[in-house]
Motif scaffolding. Sequence first.
Motif, PDB file in Angstrom:
ATOM      1  N   LYS A 196      42.368  28.338  46.747  1.00 37.38           N
ATOM      2  CA  LYS A 196      41.741  27.705  48.099  1.00 37.38           C
ATOM      3  C   LYS A 196      42.491  27.210  49.020  1.00 37.38           C
ATOM      4  O   LYS A 196      42.543  27.200  50.306  1.00 37.38           O
ATOM      5  CB  LYS A 196      40.609  26.867  47.611  1.00 37.38           C
TER       6      LYS A 196
ATOM      7  N   SER B 239      43.152  32.029  53.139  1.00 42.67           N
ATOM      8  CA  SER B 239      41.927  31.781  53.812  1.00 42.67           C
ATOM      9  C   SER B 239      40.809  32.611  53.903  1.00 42.67           C
ATOM     10  O   SER B 239      40.855  33.365  53.120  1.00 42.67           O
ATOM     11  CB  SER B 239      42.599  31.373  55.461  1.00 42.67           C
ATOM     12  N   GLN B 240      39.903  32.252  54.636  1.00 41.95           N
ATOM     13  CA  GLN B 240      38.712  33.107  54.651  1.00 41.95           C
ATOM     14  C   GLN B 240      39.145  34.491  55.378  1.00 41.95           C
ATOM     15  O   GLN B 240      38.691  35.600  55.004  1.00 41.95           O
ATOM     16  CB  GLN B 240      37.721  32.736  55.564  1.00 41.95           C
TER      17      GLN B 240
ATOM     18  N   LYS C  23      32.017  36.919  51.808  1.00 44.22           N
ATOM     19  CA  LYS C  23      33.503  36.920  52.555  1.00 44.22           C
ATOM     20  C   LYS C  23      33.539  35.415  52.961  1.00 44.22           C
ATOM     21  O   LYS C  23      34.405  35.165  53.976  1.00 44.22           O
ATOM     22  CB  LYS C  23      33.722  38.159  53.513  1.00 44.22           C
ATOM     23  N   ASP C  24      32.987  34.653  52.569  1.00 39.83           N
ATOM     24  CA  ASP C  24      33.059  33.181  53.087  1.00 39.83           C
ATOM     25  C   ASP C  24      33.686  32.425  52.282  1.00 39.83           C
ATOM     26  O   ASP C  24      34.410  32.887  51.262  1.00 39.83           O
ATOM     27  CB  ASP C  24      31.366  32.691  52.888  1.00 39.83           C
ATOM     28  N   LYS C  25      34.028  31.204  52.953  1.00 36.41           N
ATOM     29  CA  LYS C  25      35.118  30.295  52.042  1.00 36.41           C
ATOM     30  C   LYS C  25      34.610  29.885  50.721  1.00 36.41           C
ATOM     31  O   LYS C  25      35.308  29.599  49.823  1.00 36.41           O
ATOM     32  CB  LYS C  25      35.139  28.813  53.050  1.00 36.41           C
TER      33      LYS C  25
ATOM     34  N   VAL D 188      36.491  31.920  48.177  1.00 37.24           N
ATOM     35  CA  VAL D 188      38.305  32.321  48.436  1.00 37.24           C
ATOM     36  C   VAL D 188      39.026  32.250  47.071  1.00 37.24           C
ATOM     37  O   VAL D 188      39.766  32.791  47.024  1.00 37.24           O
ATOM     38  CB  VAL D 188      38.562  31.325  49.504  1.00 37.24           C
TER      39      VAL D 188
END
Length: 401
Positions: free
Chosen positions: A342, A346-347, A361-363, A366
């Motif tokens: 994390k 990054s995203q 594909k969001d944070k 990750v």
Amino acid sequence: MGIQKILNAKAEYGVPVKIYTNDVDEESMTQLRKMAQLQFIHSHIAVMPDVHLGKGATVGSVIPTKNAIIPAAVGVDIGCGMNAMRLSLKAEQLPDNLSALRNAIERKVPVGFEMHKQIKAKASTLAPLDKRLKLITDKHPALKRMLRHFDSTWQKQIGTLGGGNHFIELCLDENDDVWVMLHSGSRGLGNVIGTYFIERAKKEAQNRFGHVPDKDLSYFAEGSNSFEDYFEAVEWAQEYAYENRREMMRLILEAIRPLLPSFQMTKEAINCHHNYVQKELHFGEEVFVTRKGAIRAGTDEYGIIPGSMGAKSFIVKGKGNPDSFCSCSHGAGRRMSRSKAKNLFSQQDLIAQTQGIECRKDKGVVDEIPSAYKDIDEVMANQTDLIEVVHTLKQVMCVKG
């Protein structure tokens, strides 16, 4: 030929440790050295090429024990494993945009901490599980206090994914055949059973087999009440995980069927654990084999080795290699911790590394980025002595918890 190196622990540490890779971090080596000191290990410890640091014991290790079991080596996601099924569909029969398929699956199969609002599994599945579970909780009533709405929760969680590295995927093989593949375990109740017995082992006297170098390696000795109770509970959780994957597969097929041309399921269907313990015969003796992040790869036995999100996965057939205790890796294996991933990625990195795959594909995911995992091709190259590849799969859609 695959790689095998031996940490010859005999003189300094205990039994030898046979490792099927050169890619082992020092923390994992320290953990393996501690495991090798245990006096109830049978012959040696085998370490698969996806090896990495684990809680309690090293992930990717195969631990044969005589007259004892280590609950923390089995872990808390008891019976975690894979299910894969080939469909009678070709790649060109899938829609160009797979978002509707992903949405349909996510509506049908609860992910993360969610569960079904009503019980989905059939009574014929639930009744035998319920009967056996009652025998366990009658002896260990504290288990029921560790899970909210205990009786309804475990039943409503059958057919649910969970979070972390658990997933549901649509994949294509080398012949453009469509596969459904999923990864999940024994959900909340498996976690409760694992946690309860790990703590119980730590509180019990550990003097039957000499020095225990780490509290996380606390064991139950065969013949004790705790041993029998744990083995009964862990077998239950493993069966529950197996049924959870079966029910989830049923729900997935139910979800996608209206959105695809008519299809049938082929005979190629595999459902296998990779966090579990069972009795097996090795080197002429019956032992308890704990596979923590490893699958059984007996002669001509089928298994599933998934890569990371966006990488290849493999349907494999075992070679029955005795030195690995008929085992192989359970995946690519993490290269770094979730927190490090994390911080490092990054995203936008995630979007780039999962290009062409219909997935989150969001944070929030990750930490599951492909770069957080080892190179699956290298992992596979290191275990050619253990398995042969039957099918190579490439993900086109992924559901994450």
